[in-house]
Design a protein around this motif. Structure first.
Motif, PDB file in Angstrom:
ATOM      1  N   TYR A  41      -3.667   0.586  -3.459  1.00 54.49           N
ATOM      2  CA  TYR A  41      -3.438  -0.821  -3.146  1.00 54.49           C
ATOM      3  C   TYR A  41      -3.015  -1.565  -4.410  1.00 54.49           C
ATOM      4  O   TYR A  41      -3.016  -0.991  -5.496  1.00 54.49           O
ATOM      5  CB  TYR A  41      -4.708  -1.437  -2.562  1.00 54.49           C
TER       6      TYR A  41
ATOM      7  N   GLU B 237       0.853  -1.197   0.000  1.00 57.23           N
ATOM      8  CA  GLU B 237       0.000   0.000   0.000  1.00 57.23           C
ATOM      9  C   GLU B 237       0.881   1.237   0.000  1.00 57.23           C
ATOM     10  O   GLU B 237       1.915   1.291   0.664  1.00 57.23           O
ATOM     11  CB  GLU B 237      -0.874   0.013   1.250  1.00 57.23           C
TER      12      GLU B 237
ATOM     13  N   ALA C 239       5.754  -1.461   0.427  1.00 59.19           N
ATOM     14  CA  ALA C 239       5.172  -1.359  -0.915  1.00 59.19           C
ATOM     15  C   ALA C 239       6.229  -1.668  -1.965  1.00 59.19           C
ATOM     16  O   ALA C 239       7.411  -1.383  -1.780  1.00 59.19           O
ATOM     17  CB  ALA C 239       4.607   0.038  -1.148  1.00 59.19           C
TER      18      ALA C 239
ATOM     19  N   HIS D 117      -5.254   6.360  -0.762  1.00 59.88           N
ATOM     20  CA  HIS D 117      -4.672   5.057  -0.452  1.00 59.88           C
ATOM     21  C   HIS D 117      -4.666   4.235  -1.728  1.00 59.88           C
ATOM     22  O   HIS D 117      -5.720   4.003  -2.319  1.00 59.88           O
ATOM     23  CB  HIS D 117      -5.498   4.345   0.625  1.00 59.88           C
TER      24      HIS D 117
END
Length: 74
Positions: free
Chosen positions: A41, A27, A63, A39
């Protein structure tokens, strides 16, 4: 880019160019200009003008990103 959990920019910054970010794993939380934090993903992407102040932080699991800047900014 591979970011460790909680890795972050040192505040907001801007520069000439454009950016594209695609999240491969984990993320990324990114704020661009005056917009609320977004945000991102796995499978999410964002693009923006680099002249807009932006800042980011990796999520709790870190991430892995495909991050493209043009022109080259480092």
């Amino acid at each position: 880019w591979v970011l460790s959990a909680g890795a972050r920019s040192e505040g907001a910054y801007s520069h000439v160019g454009e950016e594209f970010i695609h999240v491969l794993k984990g993320e990324l939380i990114i704020t661009v200009g005056e917009e609320a934090a977004t945000h991102l993903y796995v499978g999410d992407s964002i693009s923006f003008e680099s002249r807009k102040p932006h800042m980011w932080v990796a999520g709790e699991q870190g991430a892995e990103l495909l991050w493209v800047n043009t022109p080259k900014s480092w």
